[in-house]
Design a protein around this motif. Structure first.
Motif, short mmCIF file in Angstrom:
data_model
loop_
_atom_site.label_atom_id
_atom_site.label_comp_id
_atom_site.label_asym_id
_atom_site.label_seq_id
_atom_site.Cartn_x
_atom_site.Cartn_y
_atom_site.Cartn_z
N ASN A 310 35.69 35.49 27.45
CA ASN A 310 36.63 36.62 27.38
C ASN A 310 37.87 36.45 28.25
O ASN A 310 38.63 37.40 28.44
CB ASN A 310 35.93 37.94 27.77
CG ASN A 310 34.72 38.23 26.91
OD1 ASN A 310 34.79 38.04 25.70
ND2 ASN A 310 33.64 38.67 27.52
N SER A 311 38.09 35.25 28.79
CA SER A 311 39.31 34.99 29.55
C SER A 311 40.36 34.41 28.63
O SER A 311 40.06 33.56 27.79
CB SER A 311 39.05 34.01 30.70
OG SER A 311 40.27 33.65 31.32
N ASN A 312 41.60 34.88 28.79
CA ASN A 312 42.70 34.36 27.98
C ASN A 312 43.34 33.11 28.59
O ASN A 312 44.23 32.51 27.98
CB ASN A 312 43.78 35.43 27.80
CG ASN A 312 43.32 36.56 26.91
OD1 ASN A 312 42.67 36.32 25.89
ND2 ASN A 312 43.64 37.79 27.27
N LEU A 313 42.90 32.73 29.79
CA LEU A 313 43.46 31.56 30.44
C LEU A 313 42.91 30.28 29.81
O LEU A 313 41.75 30.24 29.38
CB LEU A 313 43.12 31.56 31.93
CG LEU A 313 43.80 32.64 32.78
CD1 LEU A 313 43.23 32.62 34.19
CD2 LEU A 313 45.31 32.42 32.82
N PRO A 314 43.71 29.22 29.76
CA PRO A 314 43.22 27.94 29.24
C PRO A 314 42.13 27.37 30.14
O PRO A 314 42.08 27.65 31.34
CB PRO A 314 44.47 27.05 29.23
CG PRO A 314 45.39 27.67 30.21
CD PRO A 314 45.13 29.15 30.16
N ILE A 315 41.27 26.55 29.57
CA ILE A 315 40.12 26.02 30.30
C ILE A 315 40.56 25.17 31.49
O ILE A 315 39.88 25.15 32.52
CB ILE A 315 39.22 25.19 29.35
CG1 ILE A 315 37.88 24.87 30.00
CG2 ILE A 315 39.93 23.94 28.87
CD1 ILE A 315 36.99 26.06 30.20
N THR A 316 41.72 24.50 31.39
CA THR A 316 42.19 23.69 32.51
C THR A 316 42.47 24.54 33.74
O THR A 316 42.16 24.16 34.87
CB THR A 316 43.45 22.91 32.13
OG1 THR A 316 44.39 23.81 31.53
CG2 THR A 316 43.15 21.79 31.15
N LYS A 317 43.06 25.71 33.53
CA LYS A 317 43.35 26.61 34.66
C LYS A 317 42.06 27.20 35.22
O LYS A 317 41.92 27.39 36.43
CB LYS A 317 44.31 27.71 34.23
CG LYS A 317 45.72 27.22 33.94
CD LYS A 317 46.71 28.35 33.84
CE LYS A 317 48.13 27.82 33.67
NZ LYS A 317 49.16 28.87 33.72
N LEU A 318 41.11 27.49 34.35
CA LEU A 318 39.83 28.03 34.82
C LEU A 318 39.09 26.99 35.66
O LEU A 318 38.50 27.33 36.70
CB LEU A 318 38.98 28.46 33.63
CG LEU A 318 39.51 29.66 32.84
CD1 LEU A 318 38.73 29.85 31.56
CD2 LEU A 318 39.44 30.93 33.68
N PHE A 319 39.12 25.73 35.24
CA PHE A 319 38.48 24.68 36.02
C PHE A 319 39.18 24.49 37.36
O PHE A 319 38.54 24.25 38.38
CB PHE A 319 38.48 23.37 35.23
CG PHE A 319 37.28 23.20 34.34
CD1 PHE A 319 36.61 24.30 33.83
CD2 PHE A 319 36.82 21.94 34.00
CE1 PHE A 319 35.50 24.15 33.01
CE2 PHE A 319 35.71 21.77 33.19
CZ PHE A 319 35.05 22.88 32.69
#
Length: 377
Positions: A310-319
């Motif tokens: 449910n996060s709109n952030l790209p996976i690279t930023k989440l990592f």
């Protein structure tokens, strides 16, 4: 601001048809900026007004737009159901120009679902009609998504052909709003074809076009929403590097790590834990895979029921945020670092930090994920 003023004026005058149109158009703008919940609220209100005044055409427009919101939210079955209803009406009434856009959107939905034959059928018809009615934006989108469909099918020659055709149309008819999509699709195809130098140039062009468009949005929150909530835009930033400093993992690499973290031995259903799952397409303009469980017949993605869902952030930023939390023990410093390093609003950074912190101690897996990311970097 003009739309809001228009809505207030039409409300005060009781001009329901004009009010419905203004609500619908404002919803389209919100959707374009990545404000999906806000867009849905305006579309719902417009649809109710169209029903009250007995405007069948308006009602179909409202359902079409609501279908786009459901698609953006990953609710594919609801999106298809709404669009099928509109398609039947448009074919019966021969509303060709609206039909072109609808066919193109339905093709895009089926591309995301990995249903290639259905996608190509809709996109081919959209391409033919768009040329017949000089609907160049729809023609560009149809070619781009046809290229992505062939790319998923492993038919690189056809993918290259259609991605090139989209850019040729853009050279003849300048539509700046289509430039990021056309160049990003070209990047995806060239990258898969192993033409890395050409792919790099295409990605630079996509990023430059996106930067030019986003610079016209003065409100910083809206600009952030436009860049981070619209799947295409955040994927361009992710691949280009965004504001992630020395973090060099690509989106594709991040999803590979995520899958190894979630399923060290064998992929299993998020809902029933059965191992009878198969790939069921990809999330729009992303390397995130979707799956279908043949036991419970439910679909899920790489992020489903994880801390990243449910996060709109790209996976690279989440990592990147996982690495920041693992290295900074002081809460205030970590929140500030997330906002600065990821280039996101402080509220978004706070929410992300709180979610990670909440799951950090209870879910030892996040510690393991941080180690996996560090090893890959």
């Amino acid at each position: 601001n003009y739309f809001k003023a228009s809505i207030r004026i039409h409300e005060s005058m009781g001009a329901l048809k004009a009010l419905a149109l203004a609500l619908n158009n404002f919803g389209v703008l919100q959707w374009y900026l990545g404000q999906n919940k806000e867009a849905k609220a305006y579309f719902d209100r417009a649809l109710q007004l169209y029903k009250e005044i007995g405007s069948t055409d308006g009602e179909m427009t409202g359902k079409h737009n609501l279908g786009l919101v459901q698609w953006r939210l990953g609710r594919f079955e609801d999106a298809i159901e709404l669009c099928d209803t509109v398609l039947e009406s448009h074919r019966r009434k021969r509303i060709e120009r609206s039909l072109v856009r609808l066919l193109r959107n339905m093709g895009e939905i089926y591309v995301d679902l990995g249903k290639h034959e259905e996608a190509l059928e809709y996109l081919r018809e959209a391409d033919v009609l768009s040329r017949a009615f000089s609907a160049t934006i729809d023609e560009i989108h149809a070619n781009c998504n046809t290229a992505l469909c062939y790319l998923q099918m492993g038919r690189l020659e056809r993918a290259l052909e259609h991605s090139e055709q989209a850019l040729e149309i853009l050279q003849e008819q300048e539509h700046k709003v289509c430039l990021p999509l056309a160049w990003y699709v070209r990047f995806r195809v060239l990258h898969e074809a192993g033409e890395q130098e050409s792919a790099k140039i295409a990605l630079e062009n996509a990023h430059g076009a996106l930067t030019a468009l986003s610079s016209k949005i003065d409100d910083l929150d809206l600009r952030s929403s436009y860049l981070n909530n619209v799947p295409l835009n955040r994927d361009i930033l992710t691949q280009y590097g965004g504001s992630l400093d020395a973090f060099e993992l690509s989106e594709e690499q991040c999803y590979e790590i995520l899958r190894r973290w979630r399923w060290p031995k064998q992929n299993s259903c998020t809902y029933c834990d059965c191992s009878q799952v198969r790939i069921h397409g990809h999330v729009s303009n992303s390397f995130e895979k979707r799956y279908l469980c043949t036991a419970c017949n439910k679909t899920f993605g790489d992020r489903t029921q994880t801390v990243f869902a449910n996060s709109n952030l790209p996976i690279t930023k989440l990592f990147r945020s996982v690495l920041i939390v693992s290295s900074l023990n002081e809460k205030k410093s970590a929140k500030k670092a997330i906002a600065e390093k990821l280039g996101i609003h402080s509220r978004t950074a706070n929410n992300l930090y709180n979610k990670l912190e909440k799951n950090w101690e209870s879910d030892a897996g996040l510690v393991r994920l941080a180690e996996m990311i560090k090893e890959s970097c």
